[in-house]
Design an enzyme around this catalytic site. Structure first.
Site, PDB file in Angstrom:
ATOM      1  N   PRO A   1     -10.014   4.782  -7.578  1.00  0.00           N
ATOM      2  CA  PRO A   1      -8.656   5.259  -7.858  1.00  0.00           C
ATOM      3  C   PRO A   1      -7.636   4.407  -7.112  1.00  0.00           C
ATOM      4  O   PRO A   1      -7.770   4.166  -5.910  1.00  0.00           O
ATOM      5  CB  PRO A   1      -8.670   6.683  -7.291  1.00  0.00           C
ATOM      6  CG  PRO A   1      -9.714   6.659  -6.213  1.00  0.00           C
ATOM      7  CD  PRO A   1     -10.755   5.675  -6.664  1.00  0.00           C
TER       8      PRO A   1
ATOM      9  N   SER B   1      -6.013   7.953 -10.134  1.00  0.00           N
ATOM     10  CA  SER B   1      -5.379   8.418  -8.889  1.00  0.00           C
ATOM     11  C   SER B   1      -4.359   9.516  -9.165  1.00  0.00           C
ATOM     12  O   SER B   1      -3.729   9.533 -10.228  1.00  0.00           O
ATOM     13  CB  SER B   1      -4.680   7.225  -8.236  1.00  0.00           C
ATOM     14  OG  SER B   1      -3.777   7.652  -7.248  1.00  0.00           O
TER      15      SER B   1
ATOM     16  N   TYR C   1      -4.895  13.899  -4.244  1.00  0.00           N
ATOM     17  CA  TYR C   1      -4.184  13.926  -2.974  1.00  0.00           C
ATOM     18  C   TYR C   1      -3.555  15.295  -2.896  1.00  0.00           C
ATOM     19  O   TYR C   1      -2.878  15.719  -3.845  1.00  0.00           O
ATOM     20  CB  TYR C   1      -3.045  12.898  -2.957  1.00  0.00           C
ATOM     21  CG  TYR C   1      -3.432  11.481  -2.615  1.00  0.00           C
ATOM     22  CD1 TYR C   1      -4.339  11.198  -1.601  1.00  0.00           C
ATOM     23  CD2 TYR C   1      -2.836  10.417  -3.282  1.00  0.00           C
ATOM     24  CE1 TYR C   1      -4.651   9.876  -1.281  1.00  0.00           C
ATOM     25  CE2 TYR C   1      -3.145   9.104  -2.962  1.00  0.00           C
ATOM     26  CZ  TYR C   1      -4.053   8.849  -1.959  1.00  0.00           C
ATOM     27  OH  TYR C   1      -4.353   7.553  -1.638  1.00  0.00           O
TER      28      TYR C   1
ATOM     29  N   THR D   1      -9.548  12.839  -1.650  1.00  0.00           N
ATOM     30  CA  THR D   1      -9.349  11.768  -0.662  1.00  0.00           C
ATOM     31  C   THR D   1      -8.880  12.383   0.649  1.00  0.00           C
ATOM     32  O   THR D   1      -7.905  13.142   0.675  1.00  0.00           O
ATOM     33  CB  THR D   1      -8.343  10.720  -1.179  1.00  0.00           C
ATOM     34  OG1 THR D   1      -8.907  10.103  -2.326  1.00  0.00           O
ATOM     35  CG2 THR D   1      -8.045   9.660  -0.139  1.00  0.00           C
TER      36      THR D   1
ATOM     37  N   LYS E   1     -13.916  11.582  -0.406  1.00  0.00           N
ATOM     38  CA  LYS E   1     -13.679  10.148  -0.157  1.00  0.00           C
ATOM     39  C   LYS E   1     -12.997   9.927   1.193  1.00  0.00           C
ATOM     40  O   LYS E   1     -12.098  10.687   1.564  1.00  0.00           O
ATOM     41  CB  LYS E   1     -12.783   9.605  -1.280  1.00  0.00           C
ATOM     42  CG  LYS E   1     -12.393   8.137  -1.171  1.00  0.00           C
ATOM     43  CD  LYS E   1     -11.748   7.659  -2.468  1.00  0.00           C
ATOM     44  CE  LYS E   1     -11.447   6.177  -2.479  1.00  0.00           C
ATOM     45  NZ  LYS E   1     -10.161   5.834  -1.859  1.00  0.00           N
TER      46      LYS E   1
ATOM     47  N   HIS F   1     -10.678   3.233   2.862  1.00  0.00           N
ATOM     48  CA  HIS F   1      -9.498   3.039   2.006  1.00  0.00           C
ATOM     49  C   HIS F   1      -9.157   1.545   1.899  1.00  0.00           C
ATOM     50  O   HIS F   1      -7.996   1.173   1.788  1.00  0.00           O
ATOM     51  CB  HIS F   1      -8.306   3.812   2.591  1.00  0.00           C
ATOM     52  CG  HIS F   1      -7.369   4.395   1.553  1.00  0.00           C
ATOM     53  ND1 HIS F   1      -7.366   5.709   1.199  1.00  0.00           N
ATOM     54  CD2 HIS F   1      -6.393   3.822   0.790  1.00  0.00           C
ATOM     55  CE1 HIS F   1      -6.422   5.928   0.284  1.00  0.00           C
ATOM     56  NE2 HIS F   1      -5.822   4.796   0.019  1.00  0.00           N
TER      57      HIS F   1
ATOM     58  N   ARG G   1      -6.580   0.066   4.395  1.00  0.00           N
ATOM     59  CA  ARG G   1      -5.142   0.278   4.160  1.00  0.00           C
ATOM     60  C   ARG G   1      -4.554   1.408   4.994  1.00  0.00           C
ATOM     61  O   ARG G   1      -3.352   1.640   4.963  1.00  0.00           O
ATOM     62  CB  ARG G   1      -4.909   0.603   2.677  1.00  0.00           C
ATOM     63  CG  ARG G   1      -5.256  -0.541   1.774  1.00  0.00           C
ATOM     64  CD  ARG G   1      -5.342  -0.112   0.320  1.00  0.00           C
ATOM     65  NE  ARG G   1      -4.057   0.128  -0.312  1.00  0.00           N
ATOM     66  CZ  ARG G   1      -3.277  -0.814  -0.817  1.00  0.00           C
ATOM     67  NH1 ARG G   1      -3.636  -2.086  -0.734  1.00  0.00           N
ATOM     68  NH2 ARG G   1      -2.147  -0.506  -1.402  1.00  0.00           N
TER      69      ARG G   1
HETATM   70  C1  LIG Z   1      -3.324  -1.037  -4.533  1.00  0.00           C
HETATM   71  C2  LIG Z   1      -4.244   0.063  -4.064  1.00  0.00           C
HETATM   72  C3  LIG Z   1      -3.886   1.386  -4.273  1.00  0.00           C
HETATM   73  C4  LIG Z   1      -4.755   2.416  -3.861  1.00  0.00           C
HETATM   74  N1  LIG Z   1      -4.425   3.720  -4.147  1.00  0.00           N
HETATM   75  C5  LIG Z   1      -5.310   4.709  -3.861  1.00  0.00           C
HETATM   76  C6  LIG Z   1      -5.067   6.042  -4.280  1.00  0.00           C
HETATM   77  O1  LIG Z   1      -4.059   6.340  -4.906  1.00  0.00           O
HETATM   78  N2  LIG Z   1      -5.991   6.984  -3.956  1.00  0.00           N
HETATM   79  C7  LIG Z   1      -7.143   6.692  -3.257  1.00  0.00           C
HETATM   80  O2  LIG Z   1      -7.946   7.583  -2.983  1.00  0.00           O
HETATM   81  N3  LIG Z   1      -7.399   5.428  -2.873  1.00  0.00           N
HETATM   82  C8  LIG Z   1      -6.527   4.438  -3.166  1.00  0.00           C
HETATM   83  N4  LIG Z   1      -6.820   3.143  -2.815  1.00  0.00           N
HETATM   84  C9  LIG Z   1      -8.098   2.849  -2.136  1.00  0.00           C
HETATM   85  C10 LIG Z   1      -9.199   2.546  -3.169  1.00  0.00           C
HETATM   86  O3  LIG Z   1      -9.562   3.706  -3.884  1.00  0.00           O
HETATM   87  C11 LIG Z   1     -10.458   1.999  -2.477  1.00  0.00           C
HETATM   88  O4  LIG Z   1     -10.871   2.904  -1.483  1.00  0.00           O
HETATM   89  C12 LIG Z   1     -10.240   0.621  -1.852  1.00  0.00           C
HETATM   90  O5  LIG Z   1      -9.417  -0.182  -2.664  1.00  0.00           O
HETATM   91  C13 LIG Z   1     -11.586  -0.063  -1.654  1.00  0.00           C
HETATM   92  O6  LIG Z   1     -11.440  -1.262  -0.979  1.00  0.00           O
HETATM   93  P1  LIG Z   1     -11.376  -2.693  -1.719  1.00  0.00           P
HETATM   94  O7  LIG Z   1      -9.997  -2.810  -2.276  1.00  0.00           O
HETATM   95  O8  LIG Z   1     -11.635  -3.658  -0.608  1.00  0.00           O
HETATM   96  O9  LIG Z   1     -12.425  -2.703  -2.798  1.00  0.00           O
HETATM   97  C14 LIG Z   1      -5.966   2.098  -3.196  1.00  0.00           C
HETATM   98  C15 LIG Z   1      -6.297   0.765  -2.993  1.00  0.00           C
HETATM   99  C16 LIG Z   1      -5.467  -0.250  -3.419  1.00  0.00           C
HETATM  100  C17 LIG Z   1      -5.888  -1.683  -3.210  1.00  0.00           C
END
Ligand SMILES: Cc1cc2nc3c(=O)[nH]c(=O)nc-3n(C[C@H](O)[C@H](O)[C@H](O)COP(=O)(O)O)c2cc1C
Length: 357
Positions: free
Chosen positions: A58, A87, A110, A135, A229, A253, A256
């Site tokens: 997501p 998401s 969320y 999450t 998650k 995440h 991030r």
């Molecule tokens: C641009 C972006 C937006 C994301 N938004 C969400 C989100 O809305 N909800 C969520 O649970 N994780 C979010 N994530 C985390 C991803 O679900 C995932 O855990 C993460 O991208 C995995 O790491 P990777 O980018 O190195 O593969 C986001 C990641 C990115 C890169």
């Protein structure tokens, strides 16, 4: 600024680097003289057959990368025979995506506001999403300096720097102007009908008091599969399983939220030992097929692709996502052949070892 939103990490971004470096500290141990003339990477996840141990993660604001990006990801996933997770912060609504894409759809929650969460969950159920992801690693937003520097927020503010950025990316700017400002469509309710108030809902009202008892209630309310998650410790994973979660997503995440969390691939063996019969999905740092093989060897049933598929989406829309998934599948296939395994389901901890330093 869109690339920085995709690529960036929290704090000094050391978490991003650790996520990748942690994969490099494992190496694959090959078996020789094994018949690998036929190779299979399909596997079973949450009781369903998938074509490869992959799930599209997501991600919020997918329309910033490509118009109707949520649908492009969902359709590419469906064509590839893998699940797609929408998401809460999607730009298309739960219903729009389920109308536009078949295949196995998951919804990521969320908890911004309890009542809103309840209504999102029942909408996902009504729209036939098979799996709900809670999450848990966004009690507050991570500190992402790239986004702060760029003024990346919804609605996109027009600053001189942003205008210059837009003008120097005419193709993106054209598609943005012709398709309109991305909206957080799941929040298009009467009292939050414009983009500014939708973003305010998402930014200010993340419910940081949500706890284990609330997870228990969510379990009671959601009849489908439930995944948690953002788990990086064995204790938390065990607790999720006790409460009745069908699986755990071992994730930081994608680096991030907080730079100083464990790299999920390092946390995975202890979580797998603690919950040996539970489906574990690993994300954060998966870029290549060999990463997927390492994750499966260390106890994951499947992995989630975050940035990897977003690179494809940003370059070429649905076709780009399909290209990335096909590349990763091809790399999994090649890795299996070269380490002497004919099926991903045979891969276990004997396939990996620590790389000597
Ligand atoms: C641009 C972006 C937006 C994301 N938004 C969400 C989100 O809305 N909800 C969520 O649970 N994780 C979010 N994530 C985390 C991803 O679900 C995932 O855990 C993460 O991208 C995995 O790491 P990777 O980018 O190195 O593969 C986001 C990641 C990115 C890169």
């Amino acid at each position: 600024m869109v690339f920085d939103y995709l690529e960036g990490g929290a704090d000094d971004e050391s978490g991003l680097r650790h996520n990748r470096a942690a994969f490099d500290r494992w190496e694959l141990r090959p078996r020789r003289l094994i018949d690998v003339s036929k190779r299979v990477q399909s596997t079973e996840l949450l009781g369903r057959q998938i074509s490869s141990p992959l799930v599209i993660a997501p991600t919020g604001l997918n329309s910033a990368f490509w118009p109707n990006g949520d649908l492009s990801l969902a359709r590419a996933a469906s064509k590839a025979g893998i699940p797609f997770a929408l998401s809460t912060a999607s730009n298309m609504s739960i219903e729009e995506v389920s109308r536009g894409a078949d295949g196995d759809l998951w919804f990521q929650l969320y908890v911004v506001h309890r009542n809103l969460a309840k209504s999102l969950v029942s909408r996902a159920r009504a729209a036939s999403y098979s799996t709900l992801i809670l999450t848990t690693d966004v009690a507050v937003n991570g500190f992402r300096q790239r986004d702060l520097r760029n003024g990346f927020a919804m609605p996109f503010k027009v600053t001189p720097r942003g205008a210059l950025d837009g003008i120097s990316h005419p193709r993106w700017l054209w598609s943005y102007l012709t398709n309109g400002m991305p909206q957080l469509k799941n929040f298009a309710t009467d009292d939050a009908s414009d983009t500014a108030s939708q973003a305010a809902v998402l930014r200010r009202e993340m419910d940081a008091s949500f706890g284990w008892d609330d997870l228990r209630r969510l379990r009671d309310d959601w009849p489908g599969k439930l995944l948690v998650k953002g788990i990086v410790t064995a204790e938390d994973a065990e607790r999720c399983v006790e409460i009745g979660a069908d699986g755990v997503i071992v994730s930081n995440h994608g680096g991030r939220q907080l730079a100083d969390l464990p790299a999920p691939i390092d946390a995975l063996p202890s979580i797998s030992d603690a919950t040996p019969t539970t489906d574990l999905i690993l994300d954060s740092g998966i870029r290549r097929g060999a990463d997927v093989v390492k994750a499966v060897a260390l106890g994951a049933t499947a992995v989630m692709l975050g940035r990897a598929t977003l690179y494809g989406l940003s370059a070429k829309g649905e076709a780009g996502v399909s290209d990335v998934v096909a590349m990763i599948k091809e790399e999994i296939d090649r890795s299996l052949a070269l380490i002497g395994y004919s099926s991903i389901m045979e891969v276990d901890r004997s396939c990996v070892a620590r790389r000597p330093v």
